[in-house]
Scaffold this motif. Structure first.
Motif, PDB file in Angstrom:
ATOM      1  N   ARG A   1       7.746  24.994   9.465  1.00  0.00           N
ATOM      2  CA  ARG A   1       8.973  24.673   8.746  1.00  0.00           C
ATOM      3  C   ARG A   1      10.107  24.204   9.635  1.00  0.00           C
ATOM      4  NH1 ARG A   1      12.592  27.798   7.954  1.00  0.00           N
ATOM      5  NH2 ARG A   1      13.795  28.623   6.333  1.00  0.00           N
ATOM      6  N   ASP A   2      10.323  24.840  10.752  1.00  0.00           N
ATOM      7  CA  ASP A   2      11.422  24.452  11.635  1.00  0.00           C
ATOM      8  C   ASP A   2      11.240  23.041  12.185  1.00  0.00           C
ATOM      9  OD1 ASP A   2      12.625  26.904  11.282  1.00  0.00           O
ATOM     10  OD2 ASP A   2      11.677  27.785  13.049  1.00  0.00           O
ATOM     11  N   TYR A   3       9.998  22.684  12.461  1.00  0.00           N
ATOM     12  CA  TYR A   3       9.722  21.368  13.029  1.00  0.00           C
ATOM     13  C   TYR A   3       9.740  20.267  11.969  1.00  0.00           C
ATOM     14  CZ  TYR A   3       8.655  23.479  17.468  1.00  0.00           C
ATOM     15  OH  TYR A   3       8.755  24.153  18.650  1.00  0.00           O
ATOM     16  N   LEU A   4       9.508  20.629  10.720  1.00  0.00           N
ATOM     17  CA  LEU A   4       9.404  19.632   9.663  1.00  0.00           C
ATOM     18  C   LEU A   4      10.620  19.599   8.748  1.00  0.00           C
ATOM     19  CD1 LEU A   4       5.680  20.293   8.749  1.00  0.00           C
ATOM     20  CD2 LEU A   4       6.597  18.547  10.264  1.00  0.00           C
ATOM     21  N   LEU A   5      11.593  20.423   9.009  1.00  0.00           N
ATOM     22  CA  LEU A   5      12.764  20.525   8.141  1.00  0.00           C
ATOM     23  C   LEU A   5      13.531  19.211   8.056  1.00  0.00           C
ATOM     24  CD1 LEU A   5      14.069  22.709   6.421  1.00  0.00           C
ATOM     25  CD2 LEU A   5      15.450  23.354   8.372  1.00  0.00           C
ATOM     26  N   ALA A   6      13.606  18.479   9.128  1.00  0.00           N
ATOM     27  CA  ALA A   6      14.352  17.215   9.151  1.00  0.00           C
ATOM     28  C   ALA A   6      13.739  16.174   8.234  1.00  0.00           C
ATOM     29  CB  ALA A   6      14.422  16.666  10.576  1.00  0.00           C
ATOM     30  N   TYR A   7      12.479  16.336   7.869  1.00  0.00           N
ATOM     31  CA  TYR A   7      11.811  15.364   7.015  1.00  0.00           C
ATOM     32  C   TYR A   7      12.042  15.650   5.534  1.00  0.00           C
ATOM     33  CZ  TYR A   7       9.253  15.151  11.431  1.00  0.00           C
ATOM     34  OH  TYR A   7       8.907  15.104  12.751  1.00  0.00           O
ATOM     35  N   GLY A   8      12.732  16.722   5.219  1.00  0.00           N
ATOM     36  CA  GLY A   8      12.930  17.126   3.828  1.00  0.00           C
ATOM     37  C   GLY A   8      14.015  16.364   3.104  1.00  0.00           C
ATOM     38  N   GLY A   9      14.770  15.549   3.792  1.00  0.00           N
ATOM     39  CA  GLY A   9      15.817  14.755   3.158  1.00  0.00           C
ATOM     40  C   GLY A   9      16.967  15.606   2.658  1.00  0.00           C
ATOM     41  N   ALA A  10      17.553  15.177   1.544  1.00  0.00           N
ATOM     42  CA  ALA A  10      18.744  15.833   1.003  1.00  0.00           C
ATOM     43  C   ALA A  10      18.464  17.274   0.597  1.00  0.00           C
ATOM     44  CB  ALA A  10      19.274  15.042  -0.192  1.00  0.00           C
ATOM     45  N   ASP A  11      17.219  17.565   0.227  1.00  0.00           N
ATOM     46  CA  ASP A  11      16.875  18.930  -0.191  1.00  0.00           C
ATOM     47  C   ASP A  11      16.956  19.926   0.967  1.00  0.00           C
ATOM     48  OD1 ASP A  11      16.345  17.882  -2.679  1.00  0.00           O
ATOM     49  OD2 ASP A  11      14.174  17.725  -2.332  1.00  0.00           O
ATOM     50  N   ALA A  12      16.781  19.460   2.187  1.00  0.00           N
ATOM     51  CA  ALA A  12      16.722  20.356   3.342  1.00  0.00           C
ATOM     52  C   ALA A  12      18.044  20.471   4.088  1.00  0.00           C
ATOM     53  CB  ALA A  12      15.643  19.881   4.297  1.00  0.00           C
ATOM     54  N   VAL A  13      19.042  19.705   3.694  1.00  0.00           N
ATOM     55  CA  VAL A  13      20.306  19.687   4.449  1.00  0.00           C
ATOM     56  C   VAL A  13      20.931  21.074   4.519  1.00  0.00           C
ATOM     57  CG1 VAL A  13      22.665  18.799   4.465  1.00  0.00           C
ATOM     58  CG2 VAL A  13      20.759  17.249   4.068  1.00  0.00           C
ATOM     59  N   GLY A  14      20.929  21.799   3.434  1.00  0.00           N
ATOM     60  CA  GLY A  14      21.512  23.147   3.430  1.00  0.00           C
ATOM     61  C   GLY A  14      20.854  24.070   4.434  1.00  0.00           C
ATOM     62  N   GLU A  15      19.529  24.010   4.498  1.00  0.00           N
ATOM     63  CA  GLU A  15      18.808  24.857   5.453  1.00  0.00           C
ATOM     64  C   GLU A  15      19.040  24.393   6.887  1.00  0.00           C
ATOM     65  OE1 GLU A  15      16.318  28.059   6.569  1.00  0.00           O
ATOM     66  OE2 GLU A  15      17.476  27.610   4.778  1.00  0.00           O
ATOM     67  N   ILE A  16      19.135  23.097   7.092  1.00  0.00           N
ATOM     68  CA  ILE A  16      19.419  22.570   8.440  1.00  0.00           C
ATOM     69  C   ILE A  16      20.795  23.068   8.897  1.00  0.00           C
ATOM     70  CG2 ILE A  16      19.916  20.477   9.758  1.00  0.00           C
ATOM     71  CD1 ILE A  16      17.787  19.039   8.084  1.00  0.00           C
ATOM     72  N   LEU A  17      21.771  23.002   8.012  1.00  0.00           N
ATOM     73  CA  LEU A  17      23.117  23.469   8.369  1.00  0.00           C
ATOM     74  C   LEU A  17      23.128  24.969   8.637  1.00  0.00           C
ATOM     75  CD1 LEU A  17      25.254  21.454   5.783  1.00  0.00           C
ATOM     76  CD2 LEU A  17      24.980  20.985   8.226  1.00  0.00           C
ATOM     77  N   ARG A  18      22.377  25.718   7.843  1.00  0.00           N
ATOM     78  CA  ARG A  18      22.350  27.183   7.984  1.00  0.00           C
ATOM     79  C   ARG A  18      21.717  27.616   9.302  1.00  0.00           C
ATOM     80  NH1 ARG A  18      19.383  31.400   7.675  1.00  0.00           N
ATOM     81  NH2 ARG A  18      17.431  30.383   7.201  1.00  0.00           N
ATOM     82  N   THR A  19      20.740  26.870   9.786  1.00  0.00           N
ATOM     83  CA  THR A  19      20.015  27.304  10.981  1.00  0.00           C
ATOM     84  C   THR A  19      20.577  26.745  12.286  1.00  0.00           C
ATOM     85  OG1 THR A  19      18.427  25.498  10.666  1.00  0.00           O
ATOM     86  CG2 THR A  19      17.844  27.647   9.732  1.00  0.00           C
ATOM     87  N   GLN A  20      21.619  25.948  12.207  1.00  0.00           N
ATOM     88  CA  GLN A  20      22.209  25.389  13.432  1.00  0.00           C
ATOM     89  C   GLN A  20      22.903  26.482  14.228  1.00  0.00           C
ATOM     90  OE1 GLN A  20      25.381  22.498  12.953  1.00  0.00           O
ATOM     91  NE2 GLN A  20      24.769  21.434  14.832  1.00  0.00           N
ATOM     92  N   GLY A  21      22.714  26.443  15.537  1.00  0.00           N
ATOM     93  CA  GLY A  21      23.356  27.410  16.419  1.00  0.00           C
ATOM     94  C   GLY A  21      24.816  27.058  16.658  1.00  0.00           C
ATOM     95  N   ALA A  22      25.561  27.991  17.213  1.00  0.00           N
ATOM     96  CA  ALA A  22      26.987  27.785  17.472  1.00  0.00           C
ATOM     97  C   ALA A  22      27.230  26.665  18.478  1.00  0.00           C
ATOM     98  CB  ALA A  22      27.615  29.079  17.976  1.00  0.00           C
ATOM     99  N   ASP A  23      26.256  26.443  19.357  1.00  0.00           N
ATOM    100  CA  ASP A  23      26.422  25.378  20.361  1.00  0.00           C
ATOM    101  C   ASP A  23      26.043  24.004  19.825  1.00  0.00           C
ATOM    102  OD1 ASP A  23      23.679  25.703  20.181  1.00  0.00           O
ATOM    103  OD2 ASP A  23      23.352  25.843  22.343  1.00  0.00           O
ATOM    104  N   GLY A  24      25.603  23.921  18.575  1.00  0.00           N
ATOM    105  CA  GLY A  24      25.241  22.649  17.971  1.00  0.00           C
ATOM    106  C   GLY A  24      23.762  22.351  18.029  1.00  0.00           C
ATOM    107  N   SER A  25      22.971  23.273  18.554  1.00  0.00           N
ATOM    108  CA  SER A  25      21.535  23.039  18.691  1.00  0.00           C
ATOM    109  C   SER A  25      20.753  23.841  17.662  1.00  0.00           C
ATOM    110  CB  SER A  25      21.075  23.445  20.085  1.00  0.00           C
ATOM    111  OG  SER A  25      21.113  24.850  20.217  1.00  0.00           O
ATOM    112  N   TRP A  26      19.451  23.579  17.655  1.00  0.00           N
ATOM    113  CA  TRP A  26      18.515  24.391  16.890  1.00  0.00           C
ATOM    114  C   TRP A  26      17.593  25.056  17.891  1.00  0.00           C
ATOM    115  CZ3 TRP A  26      20.998  20.220  14.961  1.00  0.00           C
ATOM    116  CH2 TRP A  26      21.572  20.366  13.689  1.00  0.00           C
ATOM    117  N   LYS A  27      16.412  25.439  17.545  1.00  0.00           N
ATOM    118  CA  LYS A  27      15.553  26.231  18.435  1.00  0.00           C
ATOM    119  C   LYS A  27      15.229  25.554  19.756  1.00  0.00           C
ATOM    120  CE  LYS A  27      13.440  29.199  15.082  1.00  0.00           C
ATOM    121  NZ  LYS A  27      12.229  29.738  14.529  1.00  0.00           N
TER     122      LYS A  27
END
Length: 160
Positions: A77-103
């Motif tokens: 899921r973490d690796y494929l989240l960017a391919y989800g389009g508009a449906d995944a934007v909320g989850e992408i925003l929620r999982t972003q780190g304070a420094d602006g990165s993800w895992k």
């Protein structure tokens, strides 16, 4: 007693034989398991059978909860989240780190590209850009992101 021990005790005398006798009486010899104490084949293999049954149940449950083991965009899921389009934007925003990165940087490049031009995600996109620039990286191009989505079998990215 063994022959070797018998010969040694004969040479040493009766006092040593008595000493060895006292020592041996303090530690009774182990007797082999009597036929009544032997485990039945069922009792011998029961732990292995329980383990095998538990493993089968765990695999069956994982297949049920993961969609039958078919490849889907939910796997990794973490690796494929960017391919989800508009449906995944909320989850992408929620999982972003304070420094602006993800895992990791791989996911950060993808997610930054997915957030590009999405209304309401400007601040998160800018944080991701700042993080990537500090590492000498850039977000993926739209073509690269679409190519990766197609290769993953998730279809093309929605414009969002």
């Amino acid at each position: 007693m063994s022959e070797d021990l018998e010969e040694t005790l004969a040479e040493l005398g009766p006092e040593y034989r008595a000493l060895v006798g006292r020592m041996r009486s303090a530690f009774p010899e182990e007797r082999s398991a009597s036929p009544s104490r032997r485990l039945s084949p069922f009792r011998r293999f029961a732990p292995a059978a329980v383990l095998a049954a538990s493993l089968a149940v765990a695999l069956a449950l994982s297949a049920v909860f993961s969609g039958g083991g078919t490849r889907s965009c939910g796997a990794g899921r973490d690796y494929l989240l960017a391919y989800g389009g508009a449906d995944a934007v909320g989850e992408i925003l929620r999982t972003q780190g304070a420094d602006g990165s993800w895992k990791n940087d791989f996911i950060t490049r993808q997610n930054a590209a997915a957030l590009k031009g999405v209304a309401g995600a400007e601040a998160a996109y800018l944080r991701a850009l700042r993080y990537l620039r500090a590492k000498g990286l850039r977000p993926l191009s739209d073509e690269d992101l679409a190519g990766r989505a197609a290769a993953a079998g998730c279809g093309a990215r929605d414009a969002g």
